[in-house]
Design a protein around this motif. Structure first.
Motif, mmCIF file in Angstrom:
data_model
loop_
_atom_site.group_PDB
_atom_site.id
_atom_site.type_symbol
_atom_site.label_atom_id
_atom_site.label_comp_id
_atom_site.label_asym_id
_atom_site.label_seq_id
_atom_site.Cartn_x
_atom_site.Cartn_y
_atom_site.Cartn_z
ATOM 1 N N ALA A 96 0.836 -1.205 0.000
ATOM 2 C CA ALA A 96 0.000 0.000 0.000
ATOM 3 C C ALA A 96 0.871 1.256 0.000
ATOM 4 O O ALA A 96 0.555 2.237 -0.666
ATOM 5 C CB ALA A 96 -0.947 -0.012 1.194
ATOM 6 N N ALA A 97 1.979 1.225 0.726
ATOM 7 C CA ALA A 97 2.883 2.379 0.774
ATOM 8 C C ALA A 97 3.670 2.535 -0.528
ATOM 9 O O ALA A 97 4.019 3.649 -0.908
ATOM 10 C CB ALA A 97 3.836 2.243 1.960
ATOM 11 N N ARG A 98 3.942 1.435 -1.202
ATOM 12 C CA ARG A 98 4.666 1.488 -2.479
ATOM 13 C C ARG A 98 3.772 1.916 -3.637
ATOM 14 O O ARG A 98 4.252 2.191 -4.723
ATOM 15 C CB ARG A 98 5.242 0.110 -2.817
ATOM 16 C CG ARG A 98 6.404 -0.327 -1.970
ATOM 17 C CD ARG A 98 6.801 -1.731 -2.399
ATOM 18 N NE ARG A 98 7.966 -2.235 -1.706
ATOM 19 C CZ ARG A 98 8.429 -3.463 -1.861
ATOM 20 N NH1 ARG A 98 7.828 -4.309 -2.694
ATOM 21 N NH2 ARG A 98 9.489 -3.856 -1.192
ATOM 22 N N LEU A 137 -7.984 -0.206 6.352
ATOM 23 C CA LEU A 137 -6.924 0.266 5.463
ATOM 24 C C LEU A 137 -7.088 -0.333 4.066
ATOM 25 O O LEU A 137 -6.922 0.360 3.059
ATOM 26 C CB LEU A 137 -5.542 -0.058 6.033
ATOM 27 C CG LEU A 137 -4.356 0.462 5.218
ATOM 28 C CD1 LEU A 137 -4.395 1.989 5.072
ATOM 29 C CD2 LEU A 137 -3.040 0.018 5.865
ATOM 30 N N ALA A 138 -7.460 -1.615 3.989
ATOM 31 C CA ALA A 138 -7.672 -2.254 2.687
ATOM 32 C C ALA A 138 -8.764 -1.537 1.910
ATOM 33 O O ALA A 138 -8.609 -1.258 0.716
ATOM 34 C CB ALA A 138 -8.034 -3.731 2.875
ATOM 35 N N GLY A 144 -9.185 4.454 -2.804
ATOM 36 C CA GLY A 144 -8.465 5.674 -3.140
ATOM 37 C C GLY A 144 -7.397 5.498 -4.187
ATOM 38 O O GLY A 144 -7.080 6.420 -4.930
ATOM 39 N N GLY A 145 -6.802 4.318 -4.239
ATOM 40 C CA GLY A 145 -5.780 4.035 -5.230
ATOM 41 C C GLY A 145 -4.494 4.818 -5.073
ATOM 42 O O GLY A 145 -3.686 4.866 -5.985
ATOM 43 N N LYS A 146 -4.291 5.437 -3.914
ATOM 44 C CA LYS A 146 -3.084 6.237 -3.693
ATOM 45 C C LYS A 146 -2.231 5.593 -2.611
ATOM 46 O O LYS A 146 -2.760 5.018 -1.663
ATOM 47 C CB LYS A 146 -3.462 7.655 -3.260
ATOM 48 C CG LYS A 146 -4.182 8.414 -4.343
ATOM 49 C CD LYS A 146 -4.509 9.813 -3.889
ATOM 50 C CE LYS A 146 -5.220 10.524 -5.018
ATOM 51 N NZ LYS A 146 -5.982 11.653 -4.574
#
Length: 163
Positions: A96-98, A137-138, A144-146
């Motif tokens: 998610a962070a990448r 978070l998922a 959001g896709g960000k």
């Protein structure tokens, strides 16, 4: 190192020795990177949770996943699914962070499903809170896709989660 050579560890096994950034992405040889977690460390469950929390708080979920992976591989059979699920949560946050939000969401949900069988949680882990954090978070990253900020989105492994 030439293109056809492979990095090897002391036992001769293939091992990528390239430096990595805080999210575990390989960097070019010679670039400054984040110190890697040693592999195969046997820790107590409490030390595992403490070290993983330290790494999550520092925005290094990839490295926290390696700590959980050590627990998964060295712990008792009846806890392997717990530690594997915890590793999946950390890898989900990493993705998610990448910016791989779809893959991150899938791993977060898989990890939540894996740990829920452990009820309120052994080793002071807040299993219900972690599962809720992962699902929230998922949903957020998939919608959001960000990319997310890994440190700001890191869960509390014991006690109330933040996200």
């Amino acid at each position: 190192m030439t293109e056809n050579e492979r990095d090897r560890d002391a036992e001769g096994r293939a091992r990528n020795a390239r430096p990595r950034d805080g999210l575990g992405r390989p960097l070019p040889y010679g670039a400054p990177g984040v110190e890697r977690q040693p592999e195969g460390v046997v820790r107590t469950p409490g030390a595992t949770v403490n070290e993983a929390q330290r790494l999550l708080d520092a925005g290094k979920p990839f490295h926290a996943h390696e700590v959980f992976e050590d627990a998964w591989k060295s712990g008792p059979e009846e806890e392997r699914a717990l530690w594997r699920g915890m590793a999946q949560l950390a890898v989900g946050l990493t993705h998610a962070a990448r910016g791989n939000t779809r893959g991150g969401a899938r791993l977060l949900l898989r990890g939540a499903g894996s740990i829920e069988a452990y009820g309120t949680g052994p080793h002071s882990l807040d299993v219900p809170g972690l599962a809720a954090w992962a699902r929230e978070l998922a949903e957020r990253v998939d919608a959001g896709g960000k990319p997310v900020d890994a440190a700001a989105s890191a869960p509390r492994l014991r006690g109330a989660s933040r996200g």
